[in-house]
Motif scaffolding. Sequence first.
Motif, PDB file in Angstrom:
ATOM      1  N   GLU A   1      65.536 -23.755   9.090  1.00 56.67           N
ATOM      2  CA  GLU A   1      64.656 -24.227  10.308  1.00 56.67           C
ATOM      3  C   GLU A   1      65.227 -25.594  10.500  1.00 56.67           C
ATOM      4  O   GLU A   1      65.494 -25.966  11.771  1.00 56.67           O
ATOM      5  CB  GLU A   1      63.385 -24.244  10.099  1.00 56.67           C
ATOM      6  CG  GLU A   1      62.700 -22.809  10.125  1.00 56.67           C
ATOM      7  CD  GLU A   1      61.283 -22.988   9.749  1.00 56.67           C
ATOM      8  OE1 GLU A   1      60.573 -23.846   9.400  1.00 56.67           O
ATOM      9  OE2 GLU A   1      60.606 -21.738   9.892  1.00 56.67           O
ATOM     10  N   GLU A   2      65.585 -26.536   9.747  1.00 53.40           N
ATOM     11  CA  GLU A   2      65.993 -27.771   9.995  1.00 53.40           C
ATOM     12  C   GLU A   2      67.446 -27.723  10.001  1.00 53.40           C
ATOM     13  O   GLU A   2      68.009 -29.088  10.358  1.00 53.40           O
ATOM     14  CB  GLU A   2      65.443 -28.685   8.629  1.00 53.40           C
ATOM     15  CG  GLU A   2      64.115 -28.823   8.610  1.00 53.40           C
ATOM     16  CD  GLU A   2      63.339 -29.247   9.835  1.00 53.40           C
ATOM     17  OE1 GLU A   2      63.987 -30.555  10.412  1.00 53.40           O
ATOM     18  OE2 GLU A   2      62.438 -29.151  10.245  1.00 53.40           O
ATOM     19  N   GLY A   3      68.363 -26.938   9.928  1.00 58.88           N
ATOM     20  CA  GLY A   3      69.681 -26.690  10.114  1.00 58.88           C
ATOM     21  C   GLY A   3      70.452 -27.367   9.138  1.00 58.88           C
ATOM     22  O   GLY A   3      71.664 -27.833   9.215  1.00 58.88           O
ATOM     23  N   ILE A   4      69.767 -27.526   7.835  1.00 60.68           N
ATOM     24  CA  ILE A   4      70.470 -28.196   6.693  1.00 60.68           C
ATOM     25  C   ILE A   4      71.890 -27.308   6.287  1.00 60.68           C
ATOM     26  O   ILE A   4      72.828 -28.258   6.194  1.00 60.68           O
ATOM     27  CB  ILE A   4      69.602 -28.374   5.663  1.00 60.68           C
ATOM     28  CG1 ILE A   4      68.386 -29.106   6.058  1.00 60.68           C
ATOM     29  CG2 ILE A   4      70.241 -29.264   4.546  1.00 60.68           C
ATOM     30  CD1 ILE A   4      68.498 -30.591   6.480  1.00 60.68           C
ATOM     31  N   PHE A   5      71.721 -26.141   6.383  1.00 64.47           N
ATOM     32  CA  PHE A   5      72.771 -25.491   5.999  1.00 64.47           C
ATOM     33  C   PHE A   5      74.084 -25.681   6.649  1.00 64.47           C
ATOM     34  O   PHE A   5      75.341 -25.457   6.258  1.00 64.47           O
ATOM     35  CB  PHE A   5      72.436 -23.925   6.050  1.00 64.47           C
ATOM     36  CG  PHE A   5      71.599 -23.529   4.900  1.00 64.47           C
ATOM     37  CD1 PHE A   5      71.426 -23.884   3.484  1.00 64.47           C
ATOM     38  CD2 PHE A   5      70.275 -22.772   5.366  1.00 64.47           C
ATOM     39  CE1 PHE A   5      70.521 -23.632   2.506  1.00 64.47           C
ATOM     40  CE2 PHE A   5      69.354 -22.412   4.182  1.00 64.47           C
ATOM     41  CZ  PHE A   5      69.632 -22.938   2.897  1.00 64.47           C
ATOM     42  N   ASP A   6      73.801 -25.994   7.991  1.00 69.63           N
ATOM     43  CA  ASP A   6      74.969 -26.226   8.806  1.00 69.63           C
ATOM     44  C   ASP A   6      75.825 -27.421   8.419  1.00 69.63           C
ATOM     45  O   ASP A   6      77.124 -27.525   8.746  1.00 69.63           O
ATOM     46  CB  ASP A   6      74.492 -26.645  10.381  1.00 69.63           C
ATOM     47  CG  ASP A   6      73.602 -25.544  10.847  1.00 69.63           C
ATOM     48  OD1 ASP A   6      73.780 -24.383  10.535  1.00 69.63           O
ATOM     49  OD2 ASP A   6      72.786 -25.573  11.820  1.00 69.63           O
TER      50      ASP A   6
END
Length: 642
Positions: A585-590
Amino acid sequence: MTIRPDTPLLDKVQTPADMRGLSDAQLSQLAHELRAETISAVSETGGHLGAGLGVVELTVAIHAVFNTPKDKLIWDVSHQCYPHKVLTGRRERIRTLRKGGGLSGFTKRTESPFDPFGAAHSSTSISAGLGFAVARDLGGSPDYGIGDVICVIGDGSMSAGMAYEAMNNAGHLKKRLIVILNDNEMSIAPPTGAMSTYLSRLYAGAPFQEFKSAAKGAISLLPPPFQEGARRAKELVKSVTVGGTLFEELGFSYVGPIDGHDMGQLLSVLRTVKMRADGPVLIHALTKKGKGYAPAERASDKGHATAKFDVITGEQKKAPSNAPSYTKVFAQSLIRMAERDPLITAVTAAMPDGTGLNLFAERFPNRCFDVGIAEQHAVTFCAGMAAGGLKPFCALYSTFLQRGYDQVVHDVALQRLPVRFAIDRAGLVGADGPTHAGSFDTAYLANLPDFVVMAAADEAELVHMVATAAAIDDRPSAFRFPRGEGVGVEMPETGTPLEIGKGRLMREGNGVALLNFGARLQEIFVAAESLEARGIRPTIADARFAKPLDRELILQLARHHEALITIEEGAIGGFGSHVAQLLAEEGIFDHGLKFRSMVLPDTFIDHDSPASMYAIAKLNAPDIEAKVLEVMGVARIGARRA
């Protein structure tokens, strides 16, 4: 001291077929030898002793009268089954009970055709037995065939509602089904030869309806001590309807009570029922748990569960304790909280000793409730107390809480009632195996709205989590802890409520962060020491909460490390899944974070020592080290991270 008993008759019995040419007197002698063999075997392995000793005569009689395995014999709860295993081709392996690669402590379908249904949780036999009876009548197994179906239900199993639901259905369907109530809570006198002889003649010659009536009226012919036990048994099953019994109102023909240790009575009754019953029948047998072994008979739990022991003295061979057990820490912490708060109550389901609430009951007898094997009722009972202004702690093993999940959802969570669930035996439990492993509670509780879910990393943390749960008065909460001893940390005098949803940073490092949830923290520190020799110093944090998550801590770890690994003693779908959801949800994997979640494997792990089971699950220190090296791209031998 281990003594191998002299068992000349038992030595000739490889399967139940070998028993069916024996005389009644020989069957009585066989039961004597079987009891001695059971005591000897369990002295070497540990396990559930008392329940099996109470059904020795019953086991012999059933296998002698019925044609097992075509006739289906279902044990409930199946920790009564050790003598059954000896008689059904497993004597040579009986001293491997509950050991890695050995026999299960319960019935197990994959272990023997004489185990038609596994039953490590209670109160399932009548439902399963009725299923077998319907399958028989509808031709469900034409190649093998199903004959009679015999359910032995006892050791508290009749206190669960499921047994009565099944009886209600069985009475309606009117299928031929034989239920034997092993009632081991009544005190009975030793059997008498005259009574045994009389009942044998009576049962052998009477038509079935007269046979049932005579069995009821035979109480007056018993000696006074026996009469009292029989009267108490009869009162137990009386219906509110005048002139009937609860079982008969449910559609069963009721026979009893009979002496479950008198081979003559047992054989006569079973033979008559086999010949003449044409619908569901309940045979009420009075037995003594721990029968025939004085140390078990004297024990408060009648030898329910034992470690290895000396056959002569009964003294159990337990390793010296280096730290208090988690169960005892929970009980003592709850007692201290209850001394300051008169609204705290405690509820368990037939496991006061196992959950430590026997200690609470000694201190607060009016505030502690054992509801029997009735987890669904226990949960909603607690919900009612919470709605009424009390502060109930519902203490159950993780594996048993599963039985009350619908009530957790609808009666507790949906109404946001502050019931506190103390979840014992979280994680892998060893000798009891997969039926008793606490694998799923994090996954099935943390998905419920507004539920607080905690896991203790050590015994000191457990003290604080008891205090935290006591302080939560606006929503449900749960805290989980493992079986066995703590790790030996310094203990606080009193618990301090934790800040809800806040974890703790244990050690700062770089490169990789290890985020713990539960009792693997010590293994993580061991793995970290080994990793440092390779030039890798991981950051270590303890989440404490699976719900609500410590978003700030998790995002900090994710943003300042190349890799983040979560470690927990639970199934897929638990803590690690919630962390992954947050990171997505926080886009960390991006931004290239390497994330791994170490959980219990997607399989049931057979019984073994806890250390061996965790090795199979790959959750020990070497496995954590290997996972870090894999994620960081470091070879296990030689290479170091630049």
